[in-house]
Motif scaffolding. Structure first.
Motif, PDB file in Angstrom:
ATOM      1  N   PRO A  58      21.362  40.030 100.858  1.00  0.00           N
ATOM      2  CA  PRO A  58      21.750  39.053 101.879  1.00  0.00           C
ATOM      3  C   PRO A  58      20.586  38.680 102.791  1.00  0.00           C
ATOM      4  O   PRO A  58      19.813  39.540 103.226  1.00  0.00           O
ATOM      5  CB  PRO A  58      22.850  39.787 102.656  1.00  0.00           C
ATOM      6  CG  PRO A  58      23.460  40.706 101.649  1.00  0.00           C
ATOM      7  CD  PRO A  58      22.309  41.167 100.795  1.00  0.00           C
ATOM      8  N   GLY A  59      20.459  37.378 103.037  1.00  0.00           N
ATOM      9  CA  GLY A  59      19.411  36.875 103.910  1.00  0.00           C
ATOM     10  C   GLY A  59      18.123  36.519 103.211  1.00  0.00           C
ATOM     11  O   GLY A  59      17.255  35.859 103.810  1.00  0.00           O
ATOM     12  N   MET A  60      17.944  36.933 101.954  1.00  0.00           N
ATOM     13  CA  MET A  60      16.725  36.568 101.227  1.00  0.00           C
ATOM     14  C   MET A  60      16.767  35.103 100.826  1.00  0.00           C
ATOM     15  O   MET A  60      17.833  34.516 100.624  1.00  0.00           O
ATOM     16  CB  MET A  60      16.551  37.464 100.005  1.00  0.00           C
ATOM     17  CG  MET A  60      16.266  38.912 100.358  1.00  0.00           C
ATOM     18  SD  MET A  60      16.075  40.014  98.928  1.00  0.00           S
ATOM     19  CE  MET A  60      14.564  39.405  98.214  1.00  0.00           C
ATOM     20  N   ARG A  61      15.599  34.508 100.713  1.00  0.00           N
ATOM     21  CA  ARG A  61      15.496  33.079 100.403  1.00  0.00           C
ATOM     22  C   ARG A  61      15.310  32.887  98.895  1.00  0.00           C
ATOM     23  O   ARG A  61      14.410  33.472  98.287  1.00  0.00           O
ATOM     24  CB  ARG A  61      14.327  32.449 101.162  1.00  0.00           C
ATOM     25  CG  ARG A  61      14.518  32.511 102.680  1.00  0.00           C
ATOM     26  CD  ARG A  61      13.393  31.831 103.422  1.00  0.00           C
ATOM     27  NE  ARG A  61      13.402  30.382 103.249  1.00  0.00           N
ATOM     28  CZ  ARG A  61      14.205  29.554 103.928  1.00  0.00           C
ATOM     29  NH1 ARG A  61      15.066  30.029 104.798  1.00  0.00           N
ATOM     30  NH2 ARG A  61      14.139  28.254 103.727  1.00  0.00           N
ATOM     31  N   VAL A  62      16.177  32.085  98.331  1.00  0.00           N
ATOM     32  CA  VAL A  62      16.164  31.783  96.900  1.00  0.00           C
ATOM     33  C   VAL A  62      15.954  30.281  96.727  1.00  0.00           C
ATOM     34  O   VAL A  62      16.800  29.480  97.148  1.00  0.00           O
ATOM     35  CB  VAL A  62      17.472  32.230  96.222  1.00  0.00           C
ATOM     36  CG1 VAL A  62      17.508  31.771  94.769  1.00  0.00           C
ATOM     37  CG2 VAL A  62      17.631  33.751  96.316  1.00  0.00           C
ATOM     38  N   ALA A  63      14.834  29.901  96.147  1.00  0.00           N
ATOM     39  CA  ALA A  63      14.542  28.497  95.895  1.00  0.00           C
ATOM     40  C   ALA A  63      15.160  28.086  94.564  1.00  0.00           C
ATOM     41  O   ALA A  63      14.982  28.773  93.547  1.00  0.00           O
ATOM     42  CB  ALA A  63      13.036  28.249  95.874  1.00  0.00           C
ATOM     43  N   VAL A  64      15.884  26.983  94.571  1.00  0.00           N
ATOM     44  CA  VAL A  64      16.515  26.466  93.359  1.00  0.00           C
ATOM     45  C   VAL A  64      15.890  25.111  93.052  1.00  0.00           C
ATOM     46  O   VAL A  64      16.097  24.132  93.780  1.00  0.00           O
ATOM     47  CB  VAL A  64      18.037  26.345  93.538  1.00  0.00           C
ATOM     48  CG1 VAL A  64      18.677  25.755  92.293  1.00  0.00           C
ATOM     49  CG2 VAL A  64      18.642  27.723  93.851  1.00  0.00           C
ATOM     50  N   ALA A 155      25.583  33.163 109.267  1.00  0.00           N
ATOM     51  CA  ALA A 155      24.378  33.464 108.493  1.00  0.00           C
ATOM     52  C   ALA A 155      23.931  32.212 107.745  1.00  0.00           C
ATOM     53  O   ALA A 155      24.760  31.455 107.232  1.00  0.00           O
ATOM     54  CB  ALA A 155      24.647  34.591 107.501  1.00  0.00           C
ATOM     55  N   PRO A 156      22.622  31.962 107.648  1.00  0.00           N
ATOM     56  CA  PRO A 156      22.161  30.780 106.918  1.00  0.00           C
ATOM     57  C   PRO A 156      22.512  30.875 105.435  1.00  0.00           C
ATOM     58  O   PRO A 156      22.507  31.949 104.848  1.00  0.00           O
ATOM     59  CB  PRO A 156      20.648  30.790 107.141  1.00  0.00           C
ATOM     60  CG  PRO A 156      20.312  32.191 107.518  1.00  0.00           C
ATOM     61  CD  PRO A 156      21.504  32.736 108.213  1.00  0.00           C
ATOM     62  N   ALA A 157      22.832  29.712 104.854  1.00  0.00           N
ATOM     63  CA  ALA A 157      23.215  29.674 103.440  1.00  0.00           C
ATOM     64  C   ALA A 157      22.505  28.573 102.667  1.00  0.00           C
ATOM     65  O   ALA A 157      22.155  28.757 101.505  1.00  0.00           O
ATOM     66  CB  ALA A 157      24.730  29.493 103.312  1.00  0.00           C
ATOM     67  N   LEU A 158      22.304  27.430 103.310  1.00  0.00           N
ATOM     68  CA  LEU A 158      21.677  26.281 102.650  1.00  0.00           C
ATOM     69  C   LEU A 158      20.631  25.727 103.605  1.00  0.00           C
ATOM     70  O   LEU A 158      20.955  24.978 104.529  1.00  0.00           O
ATOM     71  CB  LEU A 158      22.723  25.229 102.313  1.00  0.00           C
ATOM     72  CG  LEU A 158      22.237  23.960 101.602  1.00  0.00           C
ATOM     73  CD1 LEU A 158      21.595  24.290 100.264  1.00  0.00           C
ATOM     74  CD2 LEU A 158      23.393  22.976 101.412  1.00  0.00           C
ATOM     75  N   GLY A 159      19.369  26.143 103.422  1.00  0.00           N
ATOM     76  CA  GLY A 159      18.364  25.812 104.418  1.00  0.00           C
ATOM     77  C   GLY A 159      18.742  26.430 105.746  1.00  0.00           C
ATOM     78  O   GLY A 159      18.993  27.625 105.834  1.00  0.00           O
ATOM     79  N   GLU A 160      18.836  25.611 106.780  1.00  0.00           N
ATOM     80  CA  GLU A 160      19.242  26.111 108.096  1.00  0.00           C
ATOM     81  C   GLU A 160      20.749  26.081 108.293  1.00  0.00           C
ATOM     82  O   GLU A 160      21.267  26.611 109.279  1.00  0.00           O
ATOM     83  CB  GLU A 160      18.564  25.272 109.193  1.00  0.00           C
ATOM     84  CG  GLU A 160      17.045  25.315 109.147  1.00  0.00           C
ATOM     85  CD  GLU A 160      16.512  26.733 109.246  1.00  0.00           C
ATOM     86  OE1 GLU A 160      17.021  27.506 110.067  1.00  0.00           O
ATOM     87  OE2 GLU A 160      15.582  27.071 108.474  1.00  0.00           O
ATOM     88  N   ALA A 161      21.485  25.468 107.383  1.00  0.00           N
ATOM     89  CA  ALA A 161      22.941  25.373 107.510  1.00  0.00           C
ATOM     90  C   ALA A 161      23.581  26.725 107.205  1.00  0.00           C
ATOM     91  O   ALA A 161      23.210  27.411 106.253  1.00  0.00           O
ATOM     92  CB  ALA A 161      23.485  24.307 106.569  1.00  0.00           C
ATOM     93  N   SER A 162      24.567  27.080 108.010  1.00  0.00           N
ATOM     94  CA  SER A 162      25.212  28.384 107.874  1.00  0.00           C
ATOM     95  C   SER A 162      26.291  28.367 106.793  1.00  0.00           C
ATOM     96  O   SER A 162      26.676  27.309 106.270  1.00  0.00           O
ATOM     97  CB  SER A 162      25.848  28.788 109.205  1.00  0.00           C
ATOM     98  OG  SER A 162      26.966  27.951 109.496  1.00  0.00           O
TER      99      SER A 162
END
Length: 237
Positions: A58-64, A155-162
């Motif tokens: 949780p919280g890690m950034r995953v680039a798609v 918690a952030p989910a899509l860029g800065e969007a929660s």
């Protein structure tokens, strides 16, 4: 609750065995259909793969870095099930999942996962030596997934969007577009990773309503009306 829990549940509750995503690629002649039950298994396998092979937490950034495709839907929902933050920027991302066209850009992330997007699950040629091939690894993972713990709504989910932003927007757009559990939407739209446009209207809102999607890649525009009739789907995007 994760984005995946919130958006997948309505689709499964409506009828887990009916088609949830039907995917066409008019350039290759592909047509693949996935029930909610089958797609949920793929999402679980992907979530397990991301956690067990890529150490996503949780919280890690995953680039798609992928086009509008059934495997992209699976990757997004698998990442969100882990509580990851999905982004389109590989710079500083912990993991990047990319097709052949975006492999070079994906190298800015800590770990690269390559997707061939091949209908028969063939591996992606030309992967860097330290990259992971999605098709070769994902099938070995379990088709049930349990998140490590609850994900806060802020918690952030899509860029800065929660998480709450994504879920609320998907539900609002479903209502505005008139989607419901009986809706079958045909779309040719891209899926930019933003809280507006094709990703929300063409995928997340459909899931939020419990509807189903016919997604067409490389569309032959002359055949779209016929596809809509065959699939009993309304062209929306």
């Amino acid at each position: 609750m994760t984005v995946t829990d919130a958006l997948l549940a309505p689709a499964l509750a409506a009828d887990a065995r009916r088609p949830l995503i039907t995917f066409y690629d008019d350039a290759t002649g592909e047509r693949l259909e996935f029930s909610g039950e089958t797609l949920a298994n793929w999402i679980a396998k992907t979530a397990n793969f991301l956690r067990d092979e890529c150490d996503v937490e949780p919280g890690m950034r995953v680039a798609v870095l992928l086009p509008a495709h059934w495997q992209t839907a699976v990757v997004l929902l698998g990442a969100w099930w882990n509580g990851a933050v999905v982004t389109d920027d590989p710079a500083g991302a912990d993991v990047a999942l990319a097709d052949a066209a975006h492999l070079d850009a994906a190298g800015a992330a800590g770990l690269v996962v390559g997707l061939s997007l091949d209908a028969f699950g063939r591996p992606l040629d030309g992967l860097p030596g330290d990259a992971i091939d999605y098709a070769s690894e994902v099938r070995m993972h379990g088709d049930a997934f349990a998140p490590l713990g609850p994900v806060p709504g802020d918690a952030p989910a899509l860029g800065e969007a929660s998480v709450d932003d994504v879920v609320t927007t998907a539900r609002r757009r479903a209502a505005e577009l008139g989607y419901d559990a009986g809706s079958r939407a045909l779309s040719v739209a891209d899926w930019p990773l933003a809280l507006e446009g094709g990703l929300v209207d063409g995928l997340l809102a459909v899931l939020a309503a419990g509807g189903s999607l016919v997604q067409v890649r490389n569309p032959d525009l002359a055949s779209l009306d016929r596809k809509g009739e065959t699939e009993k789907a309304l062209r929306v995007l």
